[in-house]
Scaffold this motif. Structure first.
Motif, mmCIF file in Angstrom:
data_model
loop_
_atom_site.group_PDB
_atom_site.id
_atom_site.type_symbol
_atom_site.label_atom_id
_atom_site.label_comp_id
_atom_site.label_asym_id
_atom_site.label_seq_id
_atom_site.Cartn_x
_atom_site.Cartn_y
_atom_site.Cartn_z
ATOM 1 N N GLY A 1 -2.394 18.907 1.462
ATOM 2 C CA GLY A 1 -2.978 17.998 2.433
ATOM 3 C C GLY A 1 -3.723 16.813 1.851
ATOM 4 O O GLY A 1 -4.002 15.840 2.562
ATOM 5 N N ALA A 2 -4.122 16.861 0.598
ATOM 6 C CA ALA A 2 -4.826 15.727 0.009
ATOM 7 C C ALA A 2 -3.888 14.528 -0.084
ATOM 8 O O ALA A 2 -2.668 14.673 -0.181
ATOM 9 N N SER A 3 -4.466 13.340 -0.051
ATOM 10 C CA SER A 3 -3.651 12.128 -0.132
ATOM 11 C C SER A 3 -4.306 11.125 -1.073
ATOM 12 O O SER A 3 -5.519 11.146 -1.276
ATOM 13 N N THR A 4 -3.487 10.264 -1.629
ATOM 14 C CA THR A 4 -3.952 9.211 -2.535
ATOM 15 C C THR A 4 -3.342 7.899 -2.096
ATOM 16 O O THR A 4 -2.147 7.825 -1.817
ATOM 17 N N ARG A 5 -4.190 6.856 -2.005
ATOM 18 C CA ARG A 5 -3.702 5.533 -1.632
ATOM 19 C C ARG A 5 -3.708 4.630 -2.874
ATOM 20 O O ARG A 5 -4.669 4.602 -3.632
ATOM 21 N N GLN B 1 0.879 5.447 0.042
ATOM 22 C CA GLN B 1 0.095 6.663 0.285
ATOM 23 C C GLN B 1 0.902 7.861 -0.190
ATOM 24 O O GLN B 1 2.017 8.085 0.251
ATOM 25 N N ILE B 2 0.300 8.628 -1.111
ATOM 26 C CA ILE B 2 0.937 9.830 -1.637
ATOM 27 C C ILE B 2 0.232 11.032 -1.011
ATOM 28 O O ILE B 2 -0.985 11.183 -1.145
ATOM 29 N N ILE B 3 0.995 11.863 -0.324
ATOM 30 C CA ILE B 3 0.438 13.069 0.296
ATOM 31 C C ILE B 3 0.816 14.254 -0.578
ATOM 32 O O ILE B 3 1.990 14.559 -0.772
ATOM 33 N N TRP B 4 -0.218 14.887 -1.132
ATOM 34 C CA TRP B 4 0.008 15.993 -2.046
ATOM 35 C C TRP B 4 0.132 17.310 -1.298
ATOM 36 O O TRP B 4 -0.321 17.440 -0.149
ATOM 37 N N GLN B 5 0.756 18.289 -1.961
ATOM 38 C CA GLN B 5 0.845 19.616 -1.373
ATOM 39 C C GLN B 5 -0.570 20.169 -1.188
ATOM 40 O O GLN B 5 -1.373 20.163 -2.103
ATOM 41 N N GLN C 1 0.847 -1.183 0.000
ATOM 42 C CA GLN C 1 0.000 0.000 0.000
ATOM 43 C C GLN C 1 0.887 1.239 0.000
ATOM 44 O O GLN C 1 1.798 1.366 0.816
#
Length: 223
Positions: free
Chosen positions: A23-27, A17-21, A15
């Motif tokens: 605060g949004a995140s993508t798993r 998890q990408i944390i974007w500038q 798994q």
């Protein structure tokens, strides 16, 4: 990153998890290679080819042949000498061993040699050897497309390369006119052994001479 593999599982995933500038995140869930393996491997077809070529050519020549066939390494690079050597070492492929320089075949022996060596032995240029290949005057083979040509030289071929022609043997154009066929038809018949040819190495009119007597069987058959 979290490894979600349970003991005994054959399919391994992780798994991400990408944390974007902002605060949004993508798993994301991504497959992982099996334990002890990696995703970048050289194809078995290429390895088999290297095994065959290594019996005849050094690593530099092998890399050139692989490049002629547009093959790439596991990482997508053009093959170089170092890549071939590394693959041979890893897969226990023996290195090419050149024959001893002091071993020379006798004049009666059949040998398989390079284009350049064939020209040296027969006293003609490499360009002439290539033309003979095209015309069927000599026999050659390639282990694979892009590999150097290998020419077979035996006593029969040596006897067909002469400084002078016997009486009555004609140049290609005259032989075609005598037989009433096209020049290419004459060459086809030479290649199939239906006409006998020699090659003159001296004088102002070097080149093929054809035994073109009307009494020969099959001369006027169509190719």
């Amino acid at each position: 990153m979290q490894d979600n593999t349970d003991e005994g599982d054959t399919a391994r995933t992780c798994q991400v998890q990408i944390i974007w500038q902002g605060g949004a995140s993508t798993r994301l869930q991504m497959p992982m290679p099996a334990s002890g393996r990696h995703g970048r491997v050289t194809s078995e077809d290429t390895l088999d080819l290297i095994r065959r070529l290594a019996r005849h050519y050094d690593d530099t020549t092998i890399a050139q042949i692989l490049g002629q066939q547009n093959r790439r390494t596991a990482t997508g690079l053009a093959f170089r000498k170092t890549h071939v050597r590394a693959l041979r070492t890893y897969h226990d492929i023996p290195e090419y061993q050149a024959p001893p320089a002091n071993v020379t075949p006798g004049c009666q022996d059949a040998t398989v040699v390079s284009i350049a060596e064939a020209g040296r032995q027969l006293g003609v240029s490499s360009a002439t050897i290539y033309r003979w290949l095209r015309d069927g005057f000599v026999t050659g083979e390639q282990l694979t497309p892009g590999a150097p040509w290998q020419i077979r030289i035996d006593q029969q071929l040596r006897d067909r390369v002469r400084p002078q022609a016997p009486n009555g043997w004609l140049p290609l154009g005259q032989a075609a006119a005598r037989l009433g066929v096209a020049r290419q038809t004459v060459l086809n018949k030479v290649q199939r052994g239906e006409l006998t040819a020699i090659y003159l190495t001296q004088g102002r009119r070097k080149g093929l001479r054809i035994q073109a007597g009307h009494g020969q069987a099959g001369l006027f058959d169509t190719p």
